[in-house]
Design a protein around this motif. Sequence first.
Motif, PDB file in Angstrom:
ATOM      1  N   SER A 171      68.915  23.412 -68.332  1.00 16.14           N
ATOM      2  CA  SER A 171      68.556  22.758 -69.589  1.00 16.14           C
ATOM      3  C   SER A 171      69.488  23.183 -70.722  1.00 16.14           C
ATOM      4  CB  SER A 171      67.104  23.090 -69.947  1.00 16.14           C
ATOM      5  OG  SER A 171      66.716  22.433 -71.132  1.00 16.14           O
ATOM      6  N   HIS A 172      69.759  24.478 -70.824  1.00 19.60           N
ATOM      7  CA  HIS A 172      70.663  24.965 -71.871  1.00 19.60           C
ATOM      8  C   HIS A 172      72.064  24.364 -71.709  1.00 19.60           C
ATOM      9  CE1 HIS A 172      67.661  27.976 -73.037  1.00 19.60           C
ATOM     10  NE2 HIS A 172      68.419  28.214 -74.093  1.00 19.60           N
TER      11      HIS A 172
ATOM     12  N   TRP B 264      72.113  20.649 -72.861  1.00 22.53           N
ATOM     13  CA  TRP B 264      72.099  20.456 -74.309  1.00 22.53           C
ATOM     14  C   TRP B 264      73.367  20.991 -74.961  1.00 22.53           C
ATOM     15  CZ3 TRP B 264      69.067  17.041 -76.396  1.00 22.53           C
ATOM     16  CH2 TRP B 264      67.882  16.698 -75.741  1.00 22.53           C
TER      17      TRP B 264
ATOM     18  N   GLY C 176      76.194  17.563 -72.503  1.00 21.89           N
ATOM     19  CA  GLY C 176      75.517  16.637 -71.603  1.00 21.89           C
ATOM     20  C   GLY C 176      76.411  16.096 -70.506  1.00 21.89           C
TER      21      GLY C 176
ATOM     22  N   GLU D  80      66.124  14.851 -69.043  1.00 20.99           N
ATOM     23  CA  GLU D  80      67.030  15.524 -69.979  1.00 20.99           C
ATOM     24  C   GLU D  80      68.468  15.055 -69.781  1.00 20.99           C
ATOM     25  OE1 GLU D  80      66.825  19.690 -70.839  1.00 20.99           O
ATOM     26  OE2 GLU D  80      64.707  19.814 -70.300  1.00 20.99           O
TER      27      GLU D  80
ATOM     28  N   THR E  95      70.747  13.411 -72.718  1.00 18.32           N
ATOM     29  CA  THR E  95      71.976  14.071 -73.175  1.00 18.32           C
ATOM     30  C   THR E  95      73.243  13.352 -72.720  1.00 18.32           C
ATOM     31  OG1 THR E  95      71.893  15.559 -71.247  1.00 18.32           O
ATOM     32  CG2 THR E  95      70.892  16.344 -73.298  1.00 18.32           C
TER      33      THR E  95
END
Length: 228
Positions: free
Chosen positions: A88-89, A92, A95, A123, A127
């Motif tokens: 996830s990090h 973000w 992307g 996600e 992104t």
Amino acid sequence: MDLRLQQAAESGSINELYALIDENPYILENIDAVPFVSTPLHVAAVFGNIEFAMEMLNLKPSFARKLNTSGYSPLHLAVEKEQSDFVSHMLWHDGGLSRVKGRNGVTPFHLLVIRGDDDLVAECLITSPECIEDVNVDRQNALHLAVMNDRFEVLQVLTGWIQRMSQKDAYYIENRVLNKRDFDFNTALHLAAYKNDQQASFTFFEIRFSISCLETITKMPVGGAEPS
């Protein structure tokens, strides 16, 4: 890779990283010079060391897209090791990393679809919306992979996204994604039909009907005919 650098990446020690850089300022440059190599970012990805990874990305952004000798980027490895927070990090942060093609043309986004991680799939779409167009070496996109691996929840996320995107350009989405054919000339709907997957088939019929309605509406003339 220097054993001490590998250990620093495993433990997430940023202090040790800079101690090694102070000792040899070319330590990261020497790794980057190798076309296919396991970098400290690959190691950090396996162990889920987010802060170390972010520091490494500041120093060597190119490591994020570097493939190791097995054909995997750091994000591929993080997905395989189920390091969800790390993934996830990274998404973000950039992307586009979800679109890095590795072995067999498989992207981290494809892996998330195959593994059935609908949250991280969403996600990726947020992104990097274009990731839904990417195909592997067999020309299979995310829809194909979701059907092949019985990932109905992921398929719902994908078709929901397609429905929203089709409001902007229904024709483009229909032809570049929904009607994409693999090497055997099968669309994802064909695969669902072959498997007798009624849930998936119905989902595709729904989205096709929705797009068809949108195309009809966009072709309708605005206002009435001019009086004669």
